[in-house]
Design an enzyme around this catalytic site. Structure first.
Site, short mmCIF file in Angstrom:
data_model
loop_
_atom_site.label_atom_id
_atom_site.label_comp_id
_atom_site.label_asym_id
_atom_site.label_seq_id
_atom_site.Cartn_x
_atom_site.Cartn_y
_atom_site.Cartn_z
N ASN B 132 0.85 -1.20 0.00
CA ASN B 132 0.00 0.00 0.00
C ASN B 132 0.88 1.24 0.00
O ASN B 132 1.25 1.76 1.04
CB ASN B 132 -0.94 -0.04 1.22
CG ASN B 132 -1.90 1.12 1.23
OD1 ASN B 132 -1.69 2.12 0.55
ND2 ASN B 132 -2.95 1.01 2.02
N CYS B 135 -2.21 5.09 0.21
CA CYS B 135 -3.16 5.70 1.14
C CYS B 135 -2.80 7.17 1.34
O CYS B 135 -1.70 7.48 1.79
CB CYS B 135 -3.15 4.97 2.48
SG CYS B 135 -4.28 5.69 3.66
N CYS B 352 -25.61 24.04 -27.41
CA CYS B 352 -24.82 24.41 -28.58
C CYS B 352 -24.57 25.91 -28.62
O CYS B 352 -23.47 26.36 -28.95
CB CYS B 352 -25.52 23.95 -29.86
SG CYS B 352 -24.50 24.20 -31.34
#
Lengths: 443, 487
Positions: B132, B135, B352
């Site tokens: 890990n 984290c 648009c």
């Protein structure tokens, strides 16, 4: 200026009626409102807005519910429609905003615009916040408004926001006209109409109740005011034109509805017949069911395809157990002091139906709902142009043939919905303001 | 019959669906229930020196009627004694020998400490290790987690320590809280990693309570940045997975993570090179049961596409992700609005005009369909300028506000009410093809599937990329400069 507030507290009514006429469309909970608001696509130049006679910016107020800006939502509604709370309940949304919702083309339920609008308005009322508008700076101009129904109220609000004094004259003891006295209680309770008018009066309007304006009084008003708005609505319900209509047991739909809404009528006898098949007739028939009648019959001279009631109203009546007799007309009222039965004769229609439909119906109460006449007699003599009793107006400004007179609502449009009256009044209010500014500039 | 069985970095998997190291894999009891529900593997909630957690720990943001579009946590690694975790790993492996249990590890940056924990979890029976390095909250303040993942040298060094000891495959979990994820990925590869997993959570503050002015999740009036995950991060994760997998110096077997909750999400991660996928937020939201449809749906899609195994389609989309300079400039699409499907919301129109190129108009009922408007698009040869000459949205609204509408009276003017009929023509917008740049925006905002499609238009030009165009120009300039066409 005005000390006329507090109508809400003065509302007549009975708890029994309130119980029997509970909301047809119950209010949305906050969670349900949020979910429903988030379902709205937020269309550009939305068809719902176009379909609304007052052009409420529906996607805008719904977006504000979704963003938890309930104050802004209510202001958006009221800005376009000062009777936004009443209309949210009384409007036939099926043929207006909700009927035009693009989701109808998307194999989906339309957005529940009426209930969302009520949610925003209820939230405003519950918050105790004042009307989110201020009266305009006083212009010294004064307008008399005849009738204190939705058209005059909407007109008065526009005038007050522009600093023009608005004095309303009404024959009844409370304001609101049919908005207060004529909408089925399960759609719009009388007290809710008054609550909304209380809020409107924060703009400062003066009411003159129990005041009937005749031709002479009108001349007087014309002399004292800068302009006159005619929002007198329609007149009494028409008579059948057969013998015995004055005897006991015969009434008309508007009186019946006003009486039960005011709490002076809390029950009806067992067998009720309603003549007519318009929306008011249906309101009366359903009211009869709710007021305890066991056998309610609607009688109409033509077939269901010709009835003037909205389809959803017809369906509602059927669900309430109302029975319909088509292609028949009353030919005789039977009974000594009070009516006991009604003889019906066949009317136009497929021959096959005719003989079967000729019959006699036992009736304890007969309710007439065959349309209202006009009551513009006080305008006879060319004050303003009339057409079959209706006041002729320019649709964009509400101005009549007499420049100083404006009109709107049922007396001009022939009898439509509350929201149409509000739209008429709003256009006329703006029209009057423009007229007075022109007059001022010319002075 | 296609199969979901696959092998990831040498680890045999019943299916590619693993639960990511997180609260759903906190203990053996949970993991065994997850395996019963159909998960092929689980990465154990990160094991290390036990921590003390705060209360509360999670926060999220909702979108429209959907809860937890994005999810955030400030929970640390496992707060259970290591011995308990190890005992339960052994028990799970004993009961579920065919299911994959990966031990996620995070300890202080000391060689012996890493050696020790690797030995212990492998002895307990873990099928692999996930380091890990990602984290982003709490642990990083103590020099662990993303504090390692953000420094490629640390990544490489610690991976190397672990590899000295490990007997099972080593997966390095990468943090997205870095400017170029390829750097730590390359470092892990240099350190000897057998596989990668990406992405870990993204630094985030999800929201502020507008009454108290305190951020969420609220811990005694205060909060701390957390790790962001859930559906909102999927596009970020897909990009990072692609970046790593397209980089020969970084690419390794990849366990894709980030916003995965459906079989479609999983297929997309696999198409960009992932061999397995890891799920957390969706399982926290709806429970372990979601894996049933992930498996079922992915298998059905594989059948439709003719893929027998995960490897049959793994990475197939990678060649389709290019640098911008390698895209064909002469490819052209334009929007086409299918009037029969249009419901008339006009969201494409306003999008648009305000958000794109002002080439959608509301003039169908005025014969606008027939009017040819000359365009300025250089790819078209009309050459004539078109300063639109069309009403702006404000003009459209102003016109509508003037229309007088009344409630239709039944049987009299109900015919004007369009109930059940199609969308009135004046509500259906029209695309000015000449002006349309093919940006997709209208088709993205349209609520109706297949109502606005992007249609290819032949430009009559051969494919040409920016890179080719620049090269050609440079060649031409050098020709012009030297005057020698043979140069």
């Amino acid at each position: 200026m005005s000390t006329s507030t507090g109508f809400f507290e003065k509302a007549p009514g009975s708890p029994e009626i309130a119980e029997r006429f509970a909301d047809l469309h119950p209010p949305l909970t906050p969670v349900a409102a949020m979910i429903e608001a988030n379902r709205c696509l937020y269309c550009f130049d939305a068809p719902c807005m176009a379909a609304c006679p007052t052009h409420i910016d529906v996607p805008k107020f719904i977006k504000k519910i979704a963003s938890d800006n309930l104050e802004g939502s209510a202001r958006t509604i009221l800005d376009a429609n000062i009777l936004g709370a009443s209309c949210s309940r009384a409007c036939p949304v099926e043929v207006l905003c909700e009927g035009s919702c693009v989701l109808n083309h998307h194999n989906s339920r339309p957005i529940e615009i009426g209930r969302l609008q009520r949610f925003a308005m209820d939230a405003l009322h519950a918050s105790g916040a004042p009307l989110p508008f201020e009266p305009g700076k006083d212009t010294g101009k004064r307008v008399a408004l005849i009738g204190a129904g939705p058209a005059s109220l909407a007109c008065a609000a526009e005038l007050r926001r522009r600093g023009i004094q608005a004095d309303l004259f009404d024959a009844r003891a409370l304001p609101g006209g049919l908005n207060t006295y004529g909408i089925a209680e399960y759609k719009l309770p009388l007290v809710e109409s008054l609550r909304e008018i209380d809020m409107l009066t924060q703009l400062g309007v003066d009411f003159h109740f129990n005041t009937v304006i005749d031709a002479r009084a009108l001349d007087d008003l014309e002399a004292r005011y800068d302009a006159v708005f005619l929002g007198v609505g329609l007149g009494a319900i028409r008579k059948l034109g057969i013998a015995g209509e004055e005897r006991a047991g015969v009434t008309n739909a508007l009186d019946m509805i006003a009486e039960y809404k005011s709490g002076t009528m809390t029950s009806v006898p067992a067998r009720v017949a309603v003549i007519g098949a318009g929306n008011t007739a249906i309101d009366a028939a359903i009211a009869a069911v709710r007021l305890g009648a066991t056998e309610v019959t609607m009688i109409y001279r033509r077939g269901p395809e010709s009835m003037s009631a909205f389809t959803f109203e017809y369906e509602h009546a059927k669900q309430e157990g109302v029975r319909f007799l088509w292609h028949v007309v009353p030919s005789e009222l039977i009974g000594e002091e009070s009516i006991t039965s009604l003889r019906l004769a066949p009317n136009l229609g497929p021959p096959a139906h005719r003989s079967e439909n000729a019959c006699e119906v036992a009736v304890d109460l007969l309710v007439l709902a065959i349309g209202q006449g006009t009551h513009t007699e006080f305008l006879d003599g060319g004050k303003v142009e009339l057409e079959r009793g209706r006041i002729v107006v320019s649709r964009a400004t509400g101005q009549t043939s007499n420049a100083k007179y404006f009109a709107g609502g049922d007396c001009a449009n022939g009898g439509r919905e509350v929201v149409d009256a509000v739209a008429d009044g709003k256009r006329a209010g703006i029209g009057i303001a423009n007229y007075l500014e022109v007059a001022h500039a010319n002075a | 019959m296609p199969t979901l069985e696959t092998t990831f970095a040498g680890i045999k998997c019943l299916n590619p669906f693993w639960l990511a190291s997180a609260p759903p894999t906190n203990c053996g009891e949970q993991i065994m229930r997850a395996f019963d529900a159909g998960w092929g593997g689980a990465v154990w909630k990160t094991i290390g020196a036990p921590v003390t957690n705060v209360s509360s720990r999670y926060s999220s943001i909702d979108w429209s009627n959907q809860r937890m579009m994005g999810f955030n946590n400030i929970e640390l690694i496992s707060d259970r004694p290591t011995e308990v975790n190890l005992r339960e790993i052994a028990e799970v492996k004993k009961r579920y020998p065919k299911h994959v249990v990966i031990a996620s590890l995070m300890v202080e940056s000391k060689r012996e400490t890493w050696h020790d924990i690797v030995q212990r979890v492998e002895d307990a029976g873990a099928d692999g290790l996930e380091l890990n390095f990602g984290c982003p909250h709490g642990m990083s303040e103590r020099g662990m987690g993303s504090a390692v993942g953000q420094v490629p040298e640390y990544c490489e060094e610690i991976t190397g320590w672990v590899k000295e000891k490990a007997r099972t495959p080593v997966v390095v979990k990468l943090t997205p809280n870095i400017s170029d994820i390829r750097m730590p990925a390359r470092a892990a590869k240099r350190g000897g990693a057998d596989a990668l997993s990406a992405i870990n959570t993204i630094n985030s503050i999800t929201s502020i309570d507008l009454e108290t002015l305190q951020p969420r999740p609220n811990v005694d009036g205060k909060s701390s940045h957390g790790g962001y995950c859930g559906p909102a991060v999927k596009p970020i994760a897909l990009n990072m997975v692609q970046q790593v997998m397209s980089d020969p110096l970084a690419a390794l077997p990849m366990s894709g993570i980030g916003g995965i909750g459906s079989w479609q999400d999983a297929a997309e991660f696999i198409l960009l090179g992932s061999g397995t996928v890891q799920v957390c937020t969706a399982a926290m939201h709806y429970g372990y049961r979601i894996v049933e449809d992930m498996s079922d749906g992915l298998l059905a899609w594989m059948r439709r596409k003719g893929y027998e195994t995960i490897d049959d389609f793994r990475g197939l989309s990678l060649p389709n992700v290019r640098e911008w300079k390698n895209l064909n400039l002469n490819f052209r699409v334009v929007a086409e609005i299918h009037a029969d499907k249009c419901i008339g919301c006009q969201l494409c129109y306003t999008a648009c005009w305000d958000g794109a190129h002002q080439c959608i108009h509301l003039d169908r009922a005025d014969g606008g369909m027939q009017t040819l408007v000359k365009g300025t698009d250089p790819r078209y040869e009309h050459g004539e300028p078109n300063p639109h000459g069309m009403p702006t949205p404000a003009m459209v609204l102003a016109k509508s506000a003037m229309v007088i509408t009344t409630t239709p009276i039944p049987k009299l003017d109900m015919s004007s009410v369009a109930s059940g009929e199609g969308t009135p023509l004046h509500r259906v917008p029209r695309v000015d093809e000449d002006e349309c740049v093919g940006c997709n925006l209208c088709s993205l905002v349209c609520p109706v599937p297949e109502c606005i499609t992007m249609e290819r238009r032949d430009t009559g030009l051969p494919p040409e990329t920016w890179e080719q165009r620049v090269a050609k120009r440079e060649a031409a300039e050098s020709v012009a400069a030297t005057g020698n066409p043979n140069l």
